[in-house]
Write a protein that holds these residues in place. Structure first.
Motif, PDB file in Angstrom:
ATOM      1  N   ASP A 135     -56.016  -2.716  26.112  1.00 32.40           N
ATOM      2  CA  ASP A 135     -56.937  -2.747  27.258  1.00 32.40           C
ATOM      3  C   ASP A 135     -56.872  -4.133  27.878  1.00 32.40           C
ATOM      4  O   ASP A 135     -56.493  -5.110  27.229  1.00 32.40           O
ATOM      5  CB  ASP A 135     -58.376  -2.445  26.811  1.00 32.40           C
ATOM      6  CG  ASP A 135     -58.525  -1.083  26.160  1.00 32.40           C
ATOM      7  OD1 ASP A 135     -58.239  -0.078  26.837  1.00 32.40           O
ATOM      8  OD2 ASP A 135     -58.917  -1.034  24.975  1.00 32.40           O
ATOM      9  N   ASP A 136     -57.286  -4.226  29.137  1.00 33.86           N
ATOM     10  CA  ASP A 136     -57.313  -5.521  29.815  1.00 33.86           C
ATOM     11  C   ASP A 136     -58.176  -6.508  29.033  1.00 33.86           C
ATOM     12  O   ASP A 136     -59.153  -6.133  28.370  1.00 33.86           O
ATOM     13  CB  ASP A 136     -57.855  -5.372  31.230  1.00 33.86           C
ATOM     14  CG  ASP A 136     -56.843  -4.727  32.165  1.00 33.86           C
ATOM     15  OD1 ASP A 136     -55.644  -4.988  31.981  1.00 33.86           O
ATOM     16  OD2 ASP A 136     -57.250  -3.949  33.049  1.00 33.86           O
ATOM     17  N   PHE A 137     -57.803  -7.781  29.129  1.00 35.31           N
ATOM     18  CA  PHE A 137     -58.482  -8.818  28.361  1.00 35.31           C
ATOM     19  C   PHE A 137     -58.825  -9.998  29.243  1.00 35.31           C
ATOM     20  O   PHE A 137     -57.950 -10.562  29.900  1.00 35.31           O
ATOM     21  CB  PHE A 137     -57.567  -9.263  27.209  1.00 35.31           C
ATOM     22  CG  PHE A 137     -58.077 -10.434  26.428  1.00 35.31           C
ATOM     23  CD1 PHE A 137     -59.227 -10.334  25.672  1.00 35.31           C
ATOM     24  CD2 PHE A 137     -57.400 -11.644  26.454  1.00 35.31           C
ATOM     25  CE1 PHE A 137     -59.698 -11.422  24.945  1.00 35.31           C
ATOM     26  CE2 PHE A 137     -57.860 -12.733  25.722  1.00 35.31           C
ATOM     27  CZ  PHE A 137     -59.016 -12.619  24.968  1.00 35.31           C
ATOM     28  N   LEU A 138     -60.092 -10.354  29.306  1.00 37.59           N
ATOM     29  CA  LEU A 138     -60.560 -11.566  29.987  1.00 37.59           C
ATOM     30  C   LEU A 138     -59.906 -11.686  31.373  1.00 37.59           C
ATOM     31  O   LEU A 138     -58.988 -12.489  31.577  1.00 37.59           O
ATOM     32  CB  LEU A 138     -60.242 -12.794  29.122  1.00 37.59           C
ATOM     33  CG  LEU A 138     -61.046 -14.072  29.389  1.00 37.59           C
ATOM     34  CD1 LEU A 138     -62.532 -13.827  29.187  1.00 37.59           C
ATOM     35  CD2 LEU A 138     -60.573 -15.194  28.486  1.00 37.59           C
ATOM     36  N   ASP A 139     -60.375 -10.910  32.284  1.00 38.24           N
ATOM     37  CA  ASP A 139     -59.782 -10.770  33.608  1.00 38.24           C
ATOM     38  C   ASP A 139     -59.418 -12.128  34.222  1.00 38.24           C
ATOM     39  O   ASP A 139     -60.246 -13.029  34.307  1.00 38.24           O
ATOM     40  CB  ASP A 139     -60.769 -10.044  34.525  1.00 38.24           C
ATOM     41  CG  ASP A 139     -60.166  -9.741  35.879  1.00 38.24           C
ATOM     42  OD1 ASP A 139     -58.967  -9.413  35.938  1.00 38.24           O
ATOM     43  OD2 ASP A 139     -60.897  -9.855  36.884  1.00 38.24           O
ATOM     44  N   GLY A 140     -58.148 -12.262  34.612  1.00 40.33           N
ATOM     45  CA  GLY A 140     -57.662 -13.500  35.217  1.00 40.33           C
ATOM     46  C   GLY A 140     -56.995 -14.432  34.234  1.00 40.33           C
ATOM     47  O   GLY A 140     -56.237 -15.321  34.628  1.00 40.33           O
ATOM     48  N   ALA A 141     -57.257 -14.253  32.941  1.00 38.71           N
ATOM     49  CA  ALA A 141     -56.636 -15.090  31.915  1.00 38.71           C
ATOM     50  C   ALA A 141     -55.339 -14.436  31.437  1.00 38.71           C
ATOM     51  O   ALA A 141     -55.109 -13.243  31.656  1.00 38.71           O
ATOM     52  CB  ALA A 141     -57.592 -15.303  30.749  1.00 38.71           C
ATOM     53  N   GLU A 142     -54.496 -15.224  30.780  1.00 41.23           N
ATOM     54  CA  GLU A 142     -53.224 -14.708  30.273  1.00 41.23           C
ATOM     55  C   GLU A 142     -52.979 -15.199  28.853  1.00 41.23           C
ATOM     56  O   GLU A 142     -53.310 -16.332  28.514  1.00 41.23           O
ATOM     57  CB  GLU A 142     -52.046 -15.193  31.141  1.00 41.23           C
ATOM     58  CG  GLU A 142     -51.968 -14.594  32.518  1.00 41.23           C
ATOM     59  CD  GLU A 142     -50.714 -15.069  33.248  1.00 41.23           C
ATOM     60  OE1 GLU A 142     -50.141 -14.274  34.011  1.00 41.23           O
ATOM     61  OE2 GLU A 142     -50.336 -16.247  33.043  1.00 41.23           O
ATOM     62  N   ILE A 143     -52.393 -14.326  28.039  1.00 41.20           N
ATOM     63  CA  ILE A 143     -51.846 -14.745  26.756  1.00 41.20           C
ATOM     64  C   ILE A 143     -50.341 -14.844  26.918  1.00 41.20           C
ATOM     65  O   ILE A 143     -49.700 -13.890  27.368  1.00 41.20           O
ATOM     66  CB  ILE A 143     -52.212 -13.768  25.624  1.00 41.20           C
ATOM     67  CG1 ILE A 143     -53.713 -13.861  25.322  1.00 41.20           C
ATOM     68  CG2 ILE A 143     -51.406 -14.078  24.365  1.00 41.20           C
ATOM     69  CD1 ILE A 143     -54.174 -12.914  24.233  1.00 41.20           C
TER      70      ILE A 143
END
Length: 226
Positions: A135-143
């Protein structure tokens, strides 16, 4: 148990010209046929071995918690969890490094994924390992990951890294082994290069306080994609 062969005798009496003629016939059902059982039990060695990322530096031995205890011939043995700790939002972009993984003996090591390929020669046609968010994680952030495969493993087993990855809900190739001949193997691959770390990049935006989680899905496919 060997099957016993039965015997049946039938007497036929005929009277001709005052003489008695006896004709006997003998039948053997299943003549020349017998049955015996066959049995074999095949077991693996019962031991899941997680090698280090660098095969030339096996100390300390890696003994992570929760490995895959019943892997198939082509399977994922272990994947490190990712923990980015506690972050205080300051309105600017921040790059957070993932914490090291820790094994059952308390030894730390960089986050990694381990796969094994124990298929017979005729069945091996390479493999592809992909990674994605469930699922999407911390909108706008990237791993971000930068897969590391030791040069010896690249050469011996024909494994190529997928290059730097910014995770999304779409599957991205982490590493793959081509169709060229290669040996059976168990290989650990770093999620980042030796001088780097798995990174969480948080943009200079506001986020509500709280814990943010997601699941990373790793999939190992028989053969190359496409």
């Amino acid at each position: 148990m060997m099957k016993k062969v039965g015997l049946t005798a039938v007497g036929i009496l005929a009277i001709t010209g005052g003489n008695v003629v006896v004709q006997a016939t003998t039948e053997f059902p299943d003549a020349g046929k017998a049955e015996s059982s066959v049995r074999v039990l095949i077991e693996d060695d019962g031991e899941v071995i997680i090698p280090p990322v660098d095969p030339g530096d096996p100390e300390p031995p890696i003994d992570p918690g929760n490995p895959n205890l019943e892997p198939g011939l082509l399977d994922i043995l272990y994947v490190s969890p990712l923990d980015f700790g506690t972050v205080v939002i300051n309105g600017e972009e921040q790059v957070i490094a993932a914490a090291d993984d820790v094994d059952t003996a308390g030894q730390s090591f960089s986050p990694m994924v381990t796969i094994q390929d124990r298929r017979a020669d005729a069945q091996r046609q390479g493999w592809t390992l992909t990674v994605r968010y469930e699922d999407d994680f911390l909108d706008g952030a990237e791993i971000k990951m930068n897969p590391y495969i030791h040069s010896g493993n690249q050469e011996d087993f024909g494994i190529d890294p997928g290059g730097e990855i910014a995770l999304s809900t779409n599957a991205t190739i982490f590493a793959e082994a081509g169709q060229v001949p290669y040996a059976r193997h168990t290989v650990s691959m770093g999620m980042a290069q030796p001088d780097q770390a798995v990174q969480l990049v948080i943009p200079g935006e506001d986020y509500a306080s709280g814990e943010y989680t997601t699941t990373i899905v790793w999939e190992l496919t028989d053969g190359p994609l496409g």
